[in-house]
Write a protein that holds these residues in place. Structure first.
Motif, mmCIF file in Angstrom:
data_model
loop_
_atom_site.group_PDB
_atom_site.id
_atom_site.type_symbol
_atom_site.label_atom_id
_atom_site.label_comp_id
_atom_site.label_asym_id
_atom_site.label_seq_id
_atom_site.Cartn_x
_atom_site.Cartn_y
_atom_site.Cartn_z
ATOM 1 N N MET A 32 0.840 -1.186 0.000
ATOM 2 C CA MET A 32 0.000 0.000 0.000
ATOM 3 C C MET A 32 0.882 1.244 0.000
ATOM 4 S SD MET A 32 -2.886 1.130 2.789
ATOM 5 C CE MET A 32 -3.775 -0.393 2.541
ATOM 6 N N PHE A 33 0.408 2.275 -0.697
ATOM 7 C CA PHE A 33 1.171 3.519 -0.814
ATOM 8 C C PHE A 33 0.279 4.707 -0.440
ATOM 9 C CE2 PHE A 33 2.610 0.350 -3.814
ATOM 10 C CZ PHE A 33 3.977 0.296 -3.583
ATOM 11 N N THR A 34 0.880 5.897 -0.400
ATOM 12 C CA THR A 34 0.120 7.105 -0.060
ATOM 13 C C THR A 34 -0.063 8.034 -1.242
ATOM 14 O OG1 THR A 34 2.060 8.418 0.547
ATOM 15 C CG2 THR A 34 1.115 7.000 2.261
ATOM 16 N N GLY A 35 0.725 7.847 -2.304
ATOM 17 C CA GLY A 35 0.656 8.760 -3.440
ATOM 18 C C GLY A 35 1.508 9.996 -3.253
ATOM 19 N N LEU A 36 2.353 10.004 -2.212
ATOM 20 C CA LEU A 36 3.294 11.110 -2.003
ATOM 21 C C LEU A 36 4.658 10.651 -2.527
ATOM 22 C CD1 LEU A 36 2.305 12.355 1.566
ATOM 23 C CD2 LEU A 36 1.419 13.057 -0.653
ATOM 24 N N ILE A 37 5.067 11.189 -3.650
ATOM 25 C CA ILE A 37 6.291 10.752 -4.315
ATOM 26 C C ILE A 37 7.510 11.099 -3.465
ATOM 27 C CG2 ILE A 37 7.693 10.933 -6.408
ATOM 28 C CD1 ILE A 37 4.886 9.606 -6.704
ATOM 29 N N GLU A 38 8.409 10.114 -3.287
ATOM 30 C CA GLU A 38 9.589 10.339 -2.471
ATOM 31 C C GLU A 38 10.763 10.876 -3.285
ATOM 32 O OE1 GLU A 38 10.049 7.576 1.125
ATOM 33 O OE2 GLU A 38 9.429 6.231 -0.500
ATOM 34 N N GLU A 39 10.879 10.420 -4.510
ATOM 35 C CA GLU A 39 11.935 10.947 -5.372
ATOM 36 C C GLU A 39 11.630 10.606 -6.823
ATOM 37 O OE1 GLU A 39 15.904 9.243 -5.630
ATOM 38 O OE2 GLU A 39 15.236 7.520 -4.430
ATOM 39 N N VAL A 40 12.279 11.334 -7.708
ATOM 40 C CA VAL A 40 12.191 11.039 -9.136
ATOM 41 C C VAL A 40 13.447 10.264 -9.523
ATOM 42 C CG1 VAL A 40 12.084 11.987 -11.465
ATOM 43 C CG2 VAL A 40 10.804 13.076 -9.614
ATOM 44 N N GLY A 41 13.263 9.007 -9.929
ATOM 45 C CA GLY A 41 14.375 8.183 -10.354
ATOM 46 C C GLY A 41 14.580 8.312 -11.849
ATOM 47 N N LYS A 42 15.565 7.594 -12.353
ATOM 48 C CA LYS A 42 15.850 7.638 -13.786
ATOM 49 C C LYS A 42 16.032 6.224 -14.312
ATOM 50 C CE LYS A 42 18.278 10.954 -15.494
ATOM 51 N NZ LYS A 42 19.375 11.887 -15.882
ATOM 52 N N MET A 43 15.370 5.953 -15.426
ATOM 53 C CA MET A 43 15.510 4.652 -16.055
ATOM 54 C C MET A 43 16.947 4.452 -16.522
ATOM 55 S SD MET A 43 12.618 3.238 -15.779
ATOM 56 C CE MET A 43 13.234 1.807 -16.664
ATOM 57 N N LYS A 44 17.556 3.326 -16.085
ATOM 58 C CA LYS A 44 18.919 3.018 -16.509
ATOM 59 C C LYS A 44 18.941 1.958 -17.604
ATOM 60 C CE LYS A 44 22.264 2.860 -13.614
ATOM 61 N NZ LYS A 44 23.158 2.454 -12.502
ATOM 62 N N GLY A 45 17.932 1.087 -17.590
ATOM 63 C CA GLY A 45 17.900 0.035 -18.592
ATOM 64 C C GLY A 45 16.531 -0.590 -18.703
ATOM 65 N N VAL A 46 16.145 -0.979 -19.903
ATOM 66 C CA VAL A 46 14.862 -1.632 -20.159
ATOM 67 C C VAL A 46 15.120 -2.840 -21.055
ATOM 68 C CG1 VAL A 46 12.550 -1.399 -21.128
ATOM 69 C CG2 VAL A 46 13.627 0.578 -20.025
ATOM 70 N N LYS A 47 14.809 -4.019 -20.543
ATOM 71 C CA LYS A 47 14.962 -5.240 -21.333
ATOM 72 C C LYS A 47 13.583 -5.846 -21.559
ATOM 73 C CE LYS A 47 19.595 -6.377 -19.635
ATOM 74 N NZ LYS A 47 20.431 -7.399 -18.943
ATOM 75 N N LYS A 48 13.243 -6.050 -22.826
ATOM 76 C CA LYS A 48 11.935 -6.603 -23.173
ATOM 77 C C LYS A 48 12.092 -7.970 -23.801
ATOM 78 C CE LYS A 48 9.688 -2.134 -24.108
ATOM 79 N NZ LYS A 48 8.950 -1.335 -25.116
ATOM 80 N N GLN A 49 11.153 -8.845 -23.447
ATOM 81 C CA GLN A 49 11.045 -10.144 -24.087
ATOM 82 C C GLN A 49 9.562 -10.412 -24.310
ATOM 83 O OE1 GLN A 49 12.917 -13.379 -22.038
ATOM 84 N NE2 GLN A 49 12.609 -14.825 -23.706
ATOM 85 N N GLY A 50 9.089 -10.061 -25.492
ATOM 86 C CA GLY A 50 7.657 -10.113 -25.736
ATOM 87 C C GLY A 50 6.967 -9.066 -24.890
ATOM 88 N N GLU A 51 5.998 -9.496 -24.081
ATOM 89 C CA GLU A 51 5.281 -8.584 -23.187
ATOM 90 C C GLU A 51 5.796 -8.672 -21.760
ATOM 91 O OE1 GLU A 51 1.122 -9.461 -23.737
ATOM 92 O OE2 GLU A 51 0.950 -7.896 -25.253
ATOM 93 N N ALA A 52 6.986 -9.208 -21.586
ATOM 94 C CA ALA A 52 7.651 -9.219 -20.284
ATOM 95 C C ALA A 52 8.786 -8.215 -20.308
ATOM 96 C CB ALA A 52 8.173 -10.610 -19.960
#
Length: 219
Positions: free
Chosen positions: A1-21
């Protein structure tokens, strides 16, 4: 469960796709404090499980259901993402109940300044979800707890203060871009209970009969 209060903005370092995974690698600092394998972290409003981490990033898997229902499939390396760790039972609850289980996506169709605020107008990709969106009610956009200020037959609007805009990835969102939407969980449960109909084959059989009523003096 979360509160919707963002703690930080991260940055995508890598995205690996295999079909829809997918397997995501996300750069972060604050949300890594005390992190353990199996912890939940909300990424743009989607609850993901930490499967690996180091001093400056964590990794998480995205299953096909999440791939299809969220905007995570469109993430690219270098893109900012909103991050929040699961809430602690003894902490302040400043937002609203957020599960990290999004209902779908929406498209930003307007962004306008309103004095010190910025008003975003959003059209849901699934109009049926609008029944859960009410003026002054809560809604989550890319993991951010916000208040609905206006609704129409096809859209809704939220007004965002400078602090929230500056501390989240919404700062760079423009009309035409998609966002993850999670409607208020309380409204969804109430709607389900009010409209739930048990299949006749599973409905409990009544023990009342004319013979029973006669036997017990009701007839």
């Amino acid at each position: 469960m979360f509160t919707g209060l963002i703690e930080e903005v991260g940055k995508m370092k890598g995205v690996k796709k295999q079909g829809e995974a997918m397997r995501l690698s996300i750069g972060a600092t604050l949300v890594l404090q005390g992190v353990r394998i199996g912890d939940s972290i909300s990424v743009n409003g989607v609850c993901l499980t930490v499967t690996d981490y180091d001093s400056g990033s964590f990794a998480a898997d995205v299953m096909p259901e999440t791939f299809r229902r969220s905007t995570l499939h469109a993430l690219r390396s270098g893109e900012p993402v909103n991050l929040e760790r699961a809430m602690q039972a003894g902490a302040r609850f400043g937002g609203h109940i957020v599960q990290g289980h999004i209902d779908g996506t929406g498209k930003i169709i307007g962004r306008e300044a309103d004095a010190n605020a910025v008003v975003f107008r959003i059209r849901l990709d699934d109009p049926a979800s609008l029944r859960y969106v009410i003026p002054k009610g809560s809604i989550t956009i890319d993991g951010i707890s916000l208040t609905v200020v206006d609704t129409t037959a096809q859209t809704f609007a939220v007004s965002i203060i400078p602090h929230t805009l500056g501390e989240t990835a919404l700062l760079n969102k423009k009309p035409g871009e998609s966002v993850n939407i999670e409607c208020d969980v309380i409204g969804k449960y109430v709607d389900h209970l009010l409209h739930f109909k048990q299949p006749e084959s599973e409905a409990p059989k009544s023990k009342l009969s004319t013979a029973f009523l006669l036997e017990n003096g009701f007839l």
